[in-house]
Design an enzyme around this catalytic site. Structure first.
Site, PDB file in Angstrom:
ATOM      1  CB  CYS A   1      -1.264   6.407   2.666  1.00 61.54           C
ATOM      2  SG  CYS A   1      -2.629   7.639   3.270  1.00 61.54           S
TER       3      CYS A   1
ATOM      4  NE  ARG B   1      -2.026   1.985   3.302  1.00 62.57           N
ATOM      5  CZ  ARG B   1      -2.657   1.827   4.566  1.00 62.57           C
ATOM      6  NH1 ARG B   1      -3.951   1.614   5.075  1.00 62.57           N
ATOM      7  NH2 ARG B   1      -1.933   2.731   5.544  1.00 62.57           N
TER       8      ARG B   1
END
Length: 129
Positions: free
Chosen positions: A108, A106
Site C-alpha cells: 500500500c 500486498r
C-alpha cells in the site's frame, strides 16, 4: 518476447488509453490498475472509500474471470494506491471482507493523485495455474 495474450472484458471498465485490462503470460495474469469505476455507467461509484474499494475489487475479479480464473481467489499480489493514508483502515476493512484466511501479498502506497481524482486504485497479479 514472452507469449502473452491480452485479456479484455465488458465487465470491467474500458477506456481509450493504450493499455490492456489484463495480460496473461502462461499461468500468470497481470491486471491493470483500476479505480472505482462502474463498467456499466463508466462513472466513479458513489460512496465512501470502502464502497469504492469494493467496486475496484469487482473490476479486478471480472478481468481474472475473463482470463479463466476464479476471481479474487486467484490473486497472489495486490498493490493499493491511496491519495490519503487516513483512508487505510477503511480500505483494509473493505479489502479484508473480500478475502479468506489467505489473502494475497500486498503493498500500500500513498500517491499524490490518481486519474479522475479518485481516492483508491488497485492493480493485481493472479496465478491461474
Amino acid at each position: 518476447m514472452a507469449d502473452t495474450e491480452p485479456v479484455e472484458t465488458d465487465e470491467a471498465p474500458n477506456n481509450d488509453n493504450p493499455y490492456s485490462q489484463g495480460v496473461r503470460d502462461g499461468d500468470t495474469l497481470y491486471v491493470s490498475g483500476y479505480g472505482p469505476v462502474d463498467p456499466k455507467t463508466d462513472e466513479v461509484v458513489d460512496g465512501d472509500v470502502g464502497t469504492q474499494t469494493g467496486q475496484v475489487l469487482d473490476n479486478i475479479a471480472a478481468v481474472v474471470d475473463e482470463a479463466g480464473g476464479n476471481g479474487l481467489e486467484d490473486l497472489v499480489k495486490v498493490t493499493v494506491y491511496l491519495t490519503d493514508l487516513e483512508d487505510y483502515e477503511r480500505v483494509n476493512d473493505a479489502y479484508g471482507a473480500r478475502f479468506g484466511d489467505t489473502p494475497p501479498a500486498r503493498v500500500c502506497v500513498e500517491v499524490s493523485r490518481l486519474p479522475e481524482d479518485v481516492r483508491v486504485e488497485l492493480d493485481a497479479i493472479a496465478s491461474l495455474g
